[in-house]
Design a protein around this motif. Structure first.
Motif, PDB file in Angstrom:
ATOM      1  N   SER A  49      -1.224 -14.415 -40.907  1.00 29.65           N
ATOM      2  CA  SER A  49      -2.388 -15.195 -41.321  1.00 29.65           C
ATOM      3  C   SER A  49      -2.568 -15.160 -42.832  1.00 29.65           C
ATOM      4  O   SER A  49      -2.816 -16.198 -43.476  1.00 29.65           O
ATOM      5  CB  SER A  49      -3.649 -14.657 -40.628  1.00 29.65           C
ATOM      6  OG  SER A  49      -4.808 -15.305 -41.107  1.00 29.65           O
ATOM      7  N   TYR A  50      -2.434 -13.981 -43.442  1.00 30.27           N
ATOM      8  CA  TYR A  50      -2.617 -13.867 -44.882  1.00 30.27           C
ATOM      9  C   TYR A  50      -1.513 -14.580 -45.651  1.00 30.27           C
ATOM     10  O   TYR A  50      -1.759 -15.202 -46.689  1.00 30.27           O
ATOM     11  CB  TYR A  50      -2.702 -12.399 -45.292  1.00 30.27           C
ATOM     12  CG  TYR A  50      -3.996 -11.764 -44.875  1.00 30.27           C
ATOM     13  CD1 TYR A  50      -5.212 -12.259 -45.329  1.00 30.27           C
ATOM     14  CD2 TYR A  50      -4.017 -10.694 -43.999  1.00 30.27           C
ATOM     15  CE1 TYR A  50      -6.411 -11.693 -44.929  1.00 30.27           C
ATOM     16  CE2 TYR A  50      -5.215 -10.122 -43.586  1.00 30.27           C
ATOM     17  CZ  TYR A  50      -6.401 -10.636 -44.061  1.00 30.27           C
ATOM     18  OH  TYR A  50      -7.581 -10.089 -43.653  1.00 30.27           O
ATOM     19  N   GLU A  52       0.094 -17.210 -44.652  1.00 33.84           N
ATOM     20  CA  GLU A  52      -0.160 -18.645 -44.527  1.00 33.84           C
ATOM     21  C   GLU A  52      -1.212 -19.119 -45.524  1.00 33.84           C
ATOM     22  O   GLU A  52      -1.207 -20.288 -45.931  1.00 33.84           O
ATOM     23  CB  GLU A  52      -0.595 -18.973 -43.100  1.00 33.84           C
ATOM     24  CG  GLU A  52       0.534 -18.879 -42.083  1.00 33.84           C
ATOM     25  CD  GLU A  52       0.054 -19.079 -40.655  1.00 33.84           C
ATOM     26  OE1 GLU A  52      -1.181 -19.090 -40.431  1.00 33.84           O
ATOM     27  OE2 GLU A  52       0.906 -19.226 -39.757  1.00 33.84           O
ATOM     28  N   HIS A  53      -2.110 -18.198 -45.917  1.00 34.05           N
ATOM     29  CA  HIS A  53      -3.131 -18.536 -46.899  1.00 34.05           C
ATOM     30  C   HIS A  53      -2.667 -18.253 -48.329  1.00 34.05           C
ATOM     31  O   HIS A  53      -3.448 -18.391 -49.278  1.00 34.05           O
ATOM     32  CB  HIS A  53      -4.421 -17.763 -46.606  1.00 34.05           C
ATOM     33  CG  HIS A  53      -5.189 -18.315 -45.439  1.00 34.05           C
ATOM     34  ND1 HIS A  53      -4.921 -17.942 -44.139  1.00 34.05           N
ATOM     35  CD2 HIS A  53      -6.207 -19.220 -45.375  1.00 34.05           C
ATOM     36  CE1 HIS A  53      -5.752 -18.579 -43.322  1.00 34.05           C
ATOM     37  NE2 HIS A  53      -6.528 -19.365 -44.041  1.00 34.05           N
ATOM     38  N   TYR A  55      -1.506 -15.364 -49.741  1.00 35.68           N
ATOM     39  CA  TYR A  55      -1.639 -14.034 -50.312  1.00 35.68           C
ATOM     40  C   TYR A  55      -0.307 -13.294 -50.284  1.00 35.68           C
ATOM     41  O   TYR A  55       0.574 -13.569 -49.455  1.00 35.68           O
ATOM     42  CB  TYR A  55      -2.687 -13.224 -49.542  1.00 35.68           C
ATOM     43  CG  TYR A  55      -4.090 -13.735 -49.712  1.00 35.68           C
ATOM     44  CD1 TYR A  55      -4.853 -13.382 -50.828  1.00 35.68           C
ATOM     45  CD2 TYR A  55      -4.663 -14.572 -48.769  1.00 35.68           C
ATOM     46  CE1 TYR A  55      -6.144 -13.862 -50.993  1.00 35.68           C
ATOM     47  CE2 TYR A  55      -5.955 -15.061 -48.918  1.00 35.68           C
ATOM     48  CZ  TYR A  55      -6.689 -14.701 -50.032  1.00 35.68           C
ATOM     49  OH  TYR A  55      -7.959 -15.181 -50.202  1.00 35.68           O
ATOM     50  N   SER A 277     -10.710 -16.198 -39.101  1.00 35.67           N
ATOM     51  CA  SER A 277     -11.486 -17.227 -39.774  1.00 35.67           C
ATOM     52  C   SER A 277     -12.578 -16.615 -40.639  1.00 35.67           C
ATOM     53  O   SER A 277     -12.825 -17.071 -41.767  1.00 35.67           O
ATOM     54  CB  SER A 277     -12.099 -18.177 -38.746  1.00 35.67           C
ATOM     55  OG  SER A 277     -12.902 -19.147 -39.361  1.00 35.67           O
ATOM     56  N   SER A 280     -11.002 -15.216 -43.752  1.00 35.25           N
ATOM     57  CA  SER A 280     -10.646 -16.275 -44.680  1.00 35.25           C
ATOM     58  C   SER A 280     -11.868 -16.811 -45.428  1.00 35.25           C
ATOM     59  O   SER A 280     -11.839 -16.990 -46.657  1.00 35.25           O
ATOM     60  CB  SER A 280      -9.953 -17.417 -43.922  1.00 35.25           C
ATOM     61  OG  SER A 280      -9.622 -18.479 -44.779  1.00 35.25           O
ATOM     62  N   GLN A 284     -12.536 -16.587 -49.483  1.00 37.38           N
ATOM     63  CA  GLN A 284     -12.687 -17.829 -50.240  1.00 37.38           C
ATOM     64  C   GLN A 284     -13.987 -17.844 -51.050  1.00 37.38           C
ATOM     65  O   GLN A 284     -14.086 -18.545 -52.052  1.00 37.38           O
ATOM     66  CB  GLN A 284     -12.660 -19.028 -49.298  1.00 37.38           C
ATOM     67  CG  GLN A 284     -11.288 -19.307 -48.722  1.00 37.38           C
ATOM     68  CD  GLN A 284     -11.312 -20.370 -47.634  1.00 37.38           C
ATOM     69  OE1 GLN A 284     -12.344 -20.985 -47.360  1.00 37.38           O
ATOM     70  NE2 GLN A 284     -10.174 -20.598 -46.988  1.00 37.38           N
TER      71      GLN A 284
END
Length: 286
Positions: A49-50, A52-53, A55, A277, A280, A284
């Motif tokens: 997940s990280y 994909e964002h 990081y 979520s 994230s 943000q």
């Protein structure tokens, strides 16, 4: 993306860490597992997940776990594990010319207590503490009464073994609940994090039974000045949710999010999607 496997010196030991490098200037998320776990126990679900964002991620094993060396295999000791965290943090700062403001500390359960403790000492970019260990004394009252004395005896035996450089082990989880983690959902819950072909060692030195009541991040959480997200599990069989909520109230820098789930549901649907979520959104907004 580049993946590097590194060994980081701490005292006379080596901490094994996996670095996932996106090379885009975004912060590092530093991750380690909770009590008795290593980085192969489902942490990949959050690493993905990280990444994909965008990081960068550093995921490591505490000394004595996985491929990290240590005096005792699988010893859970908060003081030595905090030193491991500090060694990894210093390595990343030196290797990539970073400051604390480039680092996000991520913990779960026992390591959730570690990241809260570290945040009470130093300001980082952010802290994410998932179902964190916050009050060992309060958790002790959740331990099955019929097993408390036998567990204490085993822990005292281990303390004696320690004088000779040896260890007396105890199961992390057990179907009969005579284990370090004794909640009704702990056996099935922990093994839900273990892949079919994974060789997970369900044993740790028993001395943790005597030391864990004295580990109380709740007592120092008022010092936290880092943006912090605490995620609580309403049905947690190990950590009283009232103490998790209390910890989150100790500092204006702490944001609190709660799921109506158990201690191991962090890694399972539908909770994992909602928690990721929340992570994230929190990051943000920094």
């Amino acid at each position: 993306m580049q993946i590097k496997n590194v060994f980081i010196p701490v005292e006379s030991f080596q901490i094994q860490a996996d670095l996932y490098l996106n090379h885009n200037g975004l912060p590092f998320v530093i991750m380690a597992h909770g009590l008795g776990g290593d980085k192969s126990c489902a942490l990949d679900r959050y690493i993905k997940s990280y990444l994909e964002h965008g990081y960068n991620v550093c995921c490591f094993d505490h000394r004595g776990f996985g491929k990290s060396s240590g005096k005792y295999k699988n010893l859970v000791d908060k003081n030595s594990q905090l030193k491991d965290w500090k060694a990894v943090i210093q390595y990343l700062k030196d290797e990539f010319n970073l400051t604390e403001q480039d680092l996000i500390l991520w913990g779960y359960s026992f390591s959730g207590g570690h990241v809260l403790t570290l945040a009470s000492e130093q300001n980082y970019r952010a802290i994410i503490a998932n179902f964190p260990h916050v009050d060992g004394l309060a958790s002790l009252f959740k331990y099955p009464l019929q097993y408390l004395l036998p567990a204490a005896f085993l822990a005292l035996t281990d303390m004696c073994y320690r004088l000779f450089g040896k260890a007396k082990n105890m199961s992390v989880v057990s179907k009969k609940r005579f284990a370090v983690l004794s909640g009704k959902d702990c056996y099935d819950g922990y093994y839900s994090l273990i892949s079919e072909n994974q060789d997970w060692d369900n044993q740790i030195p028993a001395r943790i039974i005597l030391t864990i009541p004295f580990y109380r991040p709740i007592a120092i959480s008022h010092r936290i000045k880092t943006p912090t997200l605490i995620v609580g599990a309403k049905q947690d069989s190990l950590i009283p949710i009232s103490r998790t909520r209390k910890t989150a109230q100790q500092s204006e820098y702490i944001k609190y999010f709660e799921e109506d789930c158990g201690h191991f549901d962090l890694f399972h649907l539908p909770f994992i999607n909602r928690i990721q979520s929340e992570h994230s959104t929190f990051l943000q907004q920094l």
